[in-house]
Design a protein around this motif. Structure first.
Motif, PDB file in Angstrom:
ATOM      1  N   ILE A 399      42.874 -42.367 -81.188  1.00 14.99           N
ATOM      2  CA  ILE A 399      41.760 -42.263 -80.629  1.00 14.99           C
ATOM      3  C   ILE A 399      40.962 -40.827 -81.081  1.00 14.99           C
ATOM      4  CG2 ILE A 399      40.595 -41.937 -78.311  1.00 14.99           C
ATOM      5  CD1 ILE A 399      42.895 -43.979 -77.296  1.00 14.99           C
ATOM      6  N   ASP A 400      42.062 -40.096 -81.176  1.00 13.15           N
ATOM      7  CA  ASP A 400      41.435 -38.424 -81.273  1.00 13.15           C
ATOM      8  C   ASP A 400      40.863 -38.362 -82.703  1.00 13.15           C
ATOM      9  OD1 ASP A 400      41.478 -37.717 -78.827  1.00 13.15           O
ATOM     10  OD2 ASP A 400      43.581 -37.377 -78.711  1.00 13.15           O
ATOM     11  N   SER A 401      41.608 -39.030 -83.500  1.00 13.84           N
ATOM     12  CA  SER A 401      41.171 -38.847 -84.869  1.00 13.84           C
ATOM     13  C   SER A 401      40.237 -39.791 -85.459  1.00 13.84           C
ATOM     14  CB  SER A 401      42.545 -39.029 -86.025  1.00 13.84           C
ATOM     15  OG  SER A 401      43.018 -40.337 -85.890  1.00 13.84           O
ATOM     16  N   GLY A 402      39.838 -40.714 -84.766  1.00 12.15           N
ATOM     17  CA  GLY A 402      38.876 -41.718 -85.127  1.00 12.15           C
ATOM     18  C   GLY A 402      37.422 -41.277 -85.055  1.00 12.15           C
ATOM     19  N   ASP A 403      36.398 -41.964 -85.500  1.00 12.08           N
ATOM     20  CA  ASP A 403      35.194 -41.376 -85.664  1.00 12.08           C
ATOM     21  C   ASP A 403      34.297 -41.267 -84.702  1.00 12.08           C
ATOM     22  OD1 ASP A 403      36.128 -42.029 -88.238  1.00 12.08           O
ATOM     23  OD2 ASP A 403      35.204 -43.883 -88.160  1.00 12.08           O
ATOM     24  N   GLY A 404      34.738 -42.212 -83.500  1.00 11.58           N
ATOM     25  CA  GLY A 404      33.791 -42.077 -82.440  1.00 11.58           C
ATOM     26  C   GLY A 404      33.252 -41.143 -81.800  1.00 11.58           C
ATOM     27  N   ASP A 405      32.344 -41.065 -81.219  1.00 15.12           N
ATOM     28  CA  ASP A 405      31.696 -39.830 -80.337  1.00 15.12           C
ATOM     29  C   ASP A 405      32.614 -39.818 -79.045  1.00 15.12           C
ATOM     30  OD1 ASP A 405      30.991 -41.773 -78.595  1.00 15.12           O
ATOM     31  OD2 ASP A 405      28.644 -41.324 -78.999  1.00 15.12           O
ATOM     32  N   GLU A 406      32.276 -38.461 -78.349  1.00 13.48           N
ATOM     33  CA  GLU A 406      33.019 -38.252 -77.185  1.00 13.48           C
ATOM     34  C   GLU A 406      32.964 -39.478 -76.186  1.00 13.48           C
ATOM     35  OE1 GLU A 406      35.306 -35.939 -76.536  1.00 13.48           O
ATOM     36  OE2 GLU A 406      34.822 -35.599 -78.652  1.00 13.48           O
ATOM     37  N   ALA A 407      32.056 -39.878 -75.769  1.00 17.66           N
ATOM     38  CA  ALA A 407      31.886 -41.144 -74.932  1.00 17.66           C
ATOM     39  C   ALA A 407      32.732 -42.263 -75.338  1.00 17.66           C
ATOM     40  CB  ALA A 407      30.473 -41.442 -74.929  1.00 17.66           C
ATOM     41  N   TYR A 408      32.736 -42.494 -76.575  1.00 18.43           N
ATOM     42  CA  TYR A 408      33.627 -43.757 -76.860  1.00 18.43           C
ATOM     43  C   TYR A 408      35.044 -43.167 -76.919  1.00 18.43           C
ATOM     44  CZ  TYR A 408      35.803 -46.975 -80.073  1.00 18.43           C
ATOM     45  OH  TYR A 408      36.409 -48.113 -80.581  1.00 18.43           O
TER      46      TYR A 408
END
Ligand code: ADP
Ligand code: ZN
Length: 658
Positions: A399-408
């Motif tokens: 989750i933390d290393s993924g490209d999603g933004d904070e909300a994601y």
């Protein structure tokens, strides 16, 4: 492991890549680029130049004549009536609940062709074959067919020769298809797997967002959206994004009582899986989910080495291998599919006896979808998950290393937390699952999940929790952060070189926890993580306190934990899954087997999955009733007019011989 090694299936594959994923319908460039926006709707109600496929009678007649079923289940009748009367419907029903009849029957009752929007072109040919076996005139339009076949299907549509037409959303929304549909007579639009509109969901398909064109262009044609994902959030998104404000919403009972849920600690997952297969589901079809492509390959090979026929499936295999493996899984009996989550949506094989997860799913929604693929035929089935501390650390890292933004990331964290809570619950798993989907149960426990069958012992884990948390505090004061392995070395008083070198054998908590085994400690850590009393930090997977940890350290909060089942506690003789609804006597068993052999031959000859010929339940019924003539055979559930004509004589011959 980098996230590139992971297989997110559809979730990360929706951008048409150089080699499109196999579910993506490649629409020819001229169509694709012709126009960015859909043409305006025609002024008149869309009466095309086409002939309408005629009605086949009332819903009850259609159900009896075509499917050979005596009556509707649950909400089916109300849903069908709504659509037949021209209304829109949103149908939330668990896998195996009977969604397809909800649009197939009204498509046959209403004049014109039912247009089904389905995300999976790889399964359309099978869906059409299954309908053809019932005498339903169905077709599909997609890039897997030849131009000639496509032209033939288009002509059949315009001539009123089609009851049902399957299309992928990306094909439906291009101008050429819209024009074609303008000229046809449409009975209804069914949007299958409608949760694909949800951007937060596990199966997001951007093309679904363009389906609003349906009601803009054909405001008088009833629309249905169907899915097996039931959270209130998904439901709201479907209504909003598909502009289904006027639709009647039908939410079915989401329980799958024939599925036994089991979540076990991850000690020796493959060996435990093999034990499950050999002791409870020998020779049966099953699906094993793994997180990465590499573990899919290794697990499949390992199972084959152990004598279990298994096939791999993941997005890294070439399209032909994937298609071949999927076809074998559907057509042959007793194969185990080892797969990433790229596999499974739309798979309607009714006799999948178990779904196993060797890694932690990312969300309860995903878990429920995947496990729901077991036991669509209503017979006893198993959902089995092996889960360990490393899974939690790994998922957090992803989750933390993924490209999603904070909300994601926040959303993904909430999903993971709910999944952990399910894993660590001391309550009925089913009750917790259903509660997650907004459904209250009677509070008595289901009697068919591991916590109901062998209630876990609870114990007061406050003191061990304090020992662990205060070790984290002490290290933190020195500006040091460590992962679980090192912390447990300190607590258990192991003077490893690292412990000594860092002087951690001088900490006051050194050796304070030698009353618990390493395995027991790991269970404590897992449960503290699940309860939000500890968290894993990204990067190196170090353990940190949370805002709530202080309450435990101060002694103002008790920590109730579940006792880990002892390692060797595999029952010598597993409790058999619930007895099948119809127990067969010896004579009937012999006939049932003879009928299965006959079915296998027919399926091979006609290139169909065996369950398309007849379901096991139908063969069981035939074996018990021993019909002597076609009239008696037609009374059996699942024997409609077309199958009676096509297969009746063959079945009667087997019965007469048996
Ligand atoms: P879903 O699409 O919701 O997963 P299906 O439409 O595939 O479920 O239905 C699951 C199974 O139940 C199928 O084998 C189907 O033929 C059967 N079924 C559905 N409705 C009925 C009914 N009214 N009577 C008997 N069998 C039914
Ligand atoms: Zn239970």
């Amino acid at each position: 492991m980098t996230s590139a090694a992971l297989d997110d299936g559809a979730a990360d594959g929706w951008v048409p890549a150089e080699e499109p994923p196999d579910w993506y319908d490649v629409v020819e460039p001229p169509d694709w680029y012709e126009s960015e926006t859909a043409p305006p709707p025609p002024d008149e109600a869309p009466v095309g130049d086409a002939v309408a496929a005629p009605s086949r009678g009332t819903p009850e007649q259609v159900l009896r004549d075509v499917w050979g079923y005596p009556g509707f289940r649950g909400d089916q009748a109300r849903i069908i009536d709504t659509v037949v009367a021209g209304g829109d419907a949103v149908v939330l029903m668990p896998t195996g609940g009977g969604k397809s009849l909800c649009y197939q029957v009204p498509a046959l009752v209403r004049e014109g062709t039912g247009v089904v929007v389905s995300p999976l072109i790889a399964l359309m040919a099978d869906q059409v074959a299954a309908l053809s076996a019932l005498g339903v005139r169905a077709g599909f339009l997609n890039s897997t067919q030849s131009p000639r076949d496509r032209a033939r299907t288009e002509r059949a549509l315009l001539e009123g020769q089609l009851d049902l037409l399957y299309l992928a959303p990306e094909r439906l929304t291009v101008p050429a298809t819209l024009d074609l549909l303008d000229r046809a007579r449409i009975a209804l639009f069914a949007i299958d797997e409608a949760h694909c509109v949800s951007a937060w969901g596990h199966d997001f398909r951007p093309d679904y967002l363009r389906l609003t064109v349906l009601h803009e262009r054909w405001p008088r044609v009833p629309r249905m959206a169907l899915t097996a994902t039931a959270t209130a959030a998904t439901q709201a998104e479907i209504l909003e994004r598909l502009h289904l404000d006027a639709a009647t919403v039908f939410v079915a009972d989401f329980d799958r009582p024939n599925i036994r849920y089991r979540i076990v600690p991850k000690d020796a997952p493959r060996t435990d899986l093999l034990h499950l297969i050999r002791s409870e589901h020998d020779g049966a079809a099953g699906i094993v989910y793994c997180l990465t492509r590499a573990s899919v390959e290794e697990t499949a090979q390992w199972l084959v080495g152990q004598g279990v026929p298994a096939l791999p499936y993941h997005a890294g295999l070439d399209a032909r291998t994937r298609a071949a493996n999927q076809a074998r899984f559907l057509r042959e009996d007793g194969l185990v599919m080892v797969a990433t989550i790229a596999f499974g949506m739309g798979i309607d094989k009714p006799d999948v006896r178990f779904v196993a997860h060797l890694d932690l799913p990312k969300s309860v929604e995903g878990y429920y979808q995947e496990t729901g693929r077991a036991g669509r035929d209503g017979l006893p089935s198993t959902a089995w998950l092996a889960y360990g501390l490393a899974d939690v650390v790994q998922q957090r890292r992803l989750i933390d290393s993924g490209d999603g933004d904070e909300a994601y990331k926040r959303q993904a964290t909430r999903h993971l937390d709910a999944m952990l809570a399910l894993c660590e619950t001391v309550d009925c798993r089913r009750a917790q699952l259903l509660r997650y989907f907004g459904q209250e149960s009677n509070g008595e426990g289901c009697g068919n999940c591991d916590t109901c069958l062998a209630p876990p012992e609870g114990w007061d884990g406050t003191v061990p929790a304090q020992k662990l948390l205060s070790t984290v505090v002490r290290l933190d004061r020195r500006g040091q952060r460590y992962g679980v392995g090192h912390l447990l070395d300190i607590l258990r008083g192991k003077p490893t070189p690292r412990v000594r070198q860092l002087g951690h054998d001088q900490l006051s908590t050194f050796g304070l926890g030698d009353d618990l085994s390493e395995r027991e400690w790991r269970a404590v850590v897992r449960q503290l993580l699940a309860a939000g009393l500890l968290r894993v930090e990204t990067g190196y997977g170090t353990l940190r306190l949370t805002d709530d940890s202080a309450q435990v350290l101060r002694g103002t909060r008790q920590v109730r934990l579940r006792r880990e089942a002892p390692k060797a506690a595999r029952p010598a003789r597993p409790t058999p899954a619930k007895a099948p609804p119809v127990a067969l006597d010896d004579a009937a068993t012999g006939l049932f087997e003879a009928l299965r052999a006959w079915r296998a031959g027919v399926a091979r000859e006609q290139g169909l999955p065996a369950y398309v010929v007849f379901h096991d339940a139908t063969l069981r019924d035939i074996a018990t009733r021993r019909p002597a003539d076609l009239e008696a055979l037609s009374q059996v559930g699942g024997v409609g007019a077309a199958k009676l004509e096509r297969y009746g004589p063959g079945v009667l011959a087997v019965v007469a011989d048996g």
